[in-house]
Design an enzyme around this catalytic site. Structure first.
Site, PDB file in Angstrom:
ATOM      1  N   GLU A   1       1.304  -5.019   3.934  1.00 30.65           N
ATOM      2  CA  GLU A   1       0.622  -3.734   4.148  1.00 30.65           C
ATOM      3  C   GLU A   1       0.896  -2.768   2.996  1.00 30.65           C
ATOM      4  OE1 GLU A   1      -1.646  -3.198   6.425  1.00 30.65           O
ATOM      5  OE2 GLU A   1      -1.279  -5.260   7.075  1.00 30.65           O
TER       6      GLU A   1
ATOM      7  N   ASP B   1      -1.084 -10.151  -0.425  1.00 32.80           N
ATOM      8  CA  ASP B   1      -0.185 -11.294  -0.215  1.00 32.80           C
ATOM      9  C   ASP B   1       0.705 -11.503  -1.439  1.00 32.80           C
ATOM     10  OD1 ASP B   1      -1.041 -11.897   2.320  1.00 32.80           O
ATOM     11  OD2 ASP B   1      -2.344 -13.567   1.728  1.00 32.80           O
TER      12      ASP B   1
HETATM   13 ZN   LIG Z   1      -4.142  -7.101   4.609  1.00 31.74          ZN
END
Ligand SMILES: [Zn+2]
Length: 423
Positions: free
Chosen positions: A283, A368
């Site tokens: 996030e 990621d």
């Molecule tokens: Zn995401």
């Protein structure tokens, strides 16, 4: 003449989008059904066959229901527009309200009546989805009492927030001259920013309980991660998401120093502290890469284009007539134009939606990659798999369906990309 062209274009676009949606949905269902019998090789060691089959069955159940929902939505849209539904509703509301209460009351009543009728038409589908499909797969935690309570709260909050901004925009449409759409856009943007600020502290607490994160070791871990990434948060909270659904999530809201991190209790119950940290790092990656600001910027630009388009269309009589509505002579037609615009633009926007999905998937890969740098990539991978399994998300989606709809890349692609990150 113009109105006939619009009617034909709209009917063709509606038919084409419905056909495309059906084609995509049936492709997805066929693909998932064809891969139901075996866990894909890359997941064979981590995902059990039962879980894989549950995901397939859940996807198929939602898919079948989705087909019905799609056909119904298209019929309703056709009913509102070319078959004269909105025209009839408008006539009834105008006659009942305008002579006694004036133009503004009539227009607000039209918007409210439309929202209510639309909500009632959608209700059976929502009920079936929550109490049949979600229930059958063990995801629903909603009781009838809670459902009705939510419905009433939503109505109240919707009216309290929606009516004033609608009144402001309608007033600008009537009083601000040719460039009303620019003023209305400014008002709409200000309103959106206000909601963004009020949502976490005022609106969300109406529906859920937020408690400060009590687990001290997790708290220390999360704070260390945030310091490492250069973020400060106003607080770490746990939300009782389990009241409504077993699906798990985490989010990060707010601006500047007022950011708050919210974990669903369902997420904390399922993931290890390392995995929670990796999910949060993902996030934070969205913030580091400025995805959030870019998304808000894109929303600003798109809504400016939308308001400009509405500014032009609302002054053309063929816009109304071509979509099955007769504009009034002795009353403002602004609410009517607004409703028609909101009904019709999604049909056309659907054809460009893959562009946005593509952009969103690219952002997910970037987040990621950031998470793999700031936290453990191994933890992120296992967290991703656990969440997929717990949400019964399919590991074998149809590639074309993914291109069109998926805002997140399929788990297989995400894991493959993570393996290529430097450790
Ligand atoms: Zn995401």
């Amino acid at each position: 003449m113009h109105e006939t062209i619009l009617t034909v274009i709209f009917a063709a676009a509606l038919l084409a989008s419905l056909g495309l949606k059906f084609w995509l949905a049936t492709r997805q269902m066929r693909h998932v059904a064809a891969h139901r019998d075996a866990v894909p090789a890359a997941f064979a060691a981590t995902i059990a066959l039962v879980a894989h089959q549950k995901a397939a069955d859940y996807t198929l159940a939602k898919g079948r229901f989705g087909l019905l929902n799609m056909a119904f939505a298209a019929a309703v849209l056709l009913g509102w527009t070319l078959l004269g539904g909105l025209d009839t509703l408008n006539g009834v509301v105008r006659e009942a309200v305008q002579p006694r209460f004036g133009d503004m009351a009539y227009q607000l009543a039209l918007l409210a009546a439309f929202a209510l009728v639309g909500g009632v038409l959608e209700l059976p589908f929502e009920l079936y989805s929550t109490f049949r499909i979600e229930q059958r797969f063990g995801f629903n935690r909603m009781t009838w009492k809670l459902y009705v309570g939510d419905l009433l709260k939503n109505l109240l909050v919707g009216a309290l927030i929606g009516l004033p901004i609608a009144a402001l925009i309608l007033w600008l449409m009537g009083a601000a001259g040719n460039l009303w759409w620019l003023w209305a856009w400014g008002a709409w943007m200000g309103f959106n920013l206000l909601i963004l600020v009020l949502y976490p502290t005022v609106i969300a607490p109406l529906f859920n309980k937020f408690e400060p994160l009590a687990d001290e070791s997790l708290k220390a871990r999360v704070q260390a991660l945030m310091a490492r990434c250069g973020f400060t948060a106003k607080g770490l909270f746990v939300m009782d998401g389990s009241r409504r659904s077993a699906h798990a999530n985490a989010y990060f809201t707010g601006f500047g120093a007022a950011k708050r991190v919210v974990f669903f209790d369902t997420l904390l119950a399922k993931l290890s502290p390392g995995e929670v940290e990796a999910v949060l790092a993902h996030e934070l990656g969205h913030f580091k890469h400025k995805h959030v600001i870019k998304r808000i910027g894109a929303m600003f630009a798109l809504s400016l284009a939308g308001f400009a388009l509405l500014g032009w269309l609302s002054s053309q009589s063929w816009f109304f007539l071509g979509l099955g509505v007769r504009p009034a002579i002795g009353a403002p037609n602004d609410a009517l134009a607004l409703l028609l615009f909101l009904l019709v633009t999604p049909v056309f926007a659907f054809f460009v939606s893959p562009l946005f999905a593509q952009l969103s998937r690219r952002h997910e890969f970037q987040a990621d990659a950031y998470a793999c740098q700031q936290a453990s990539g191994g933890d992120l991978a296992t967290a991703l798999l656990k969440l997929h399994e717990d949400n019964a998300a399919t590991l074998t989606p149809d590639p074309v369906y993914v291109r069109f709809y998926y805002s997140h890349p399929p788990a297989g692609e995400r894991l493959a990309a993570m393996h290529h990150q430097p450790a």
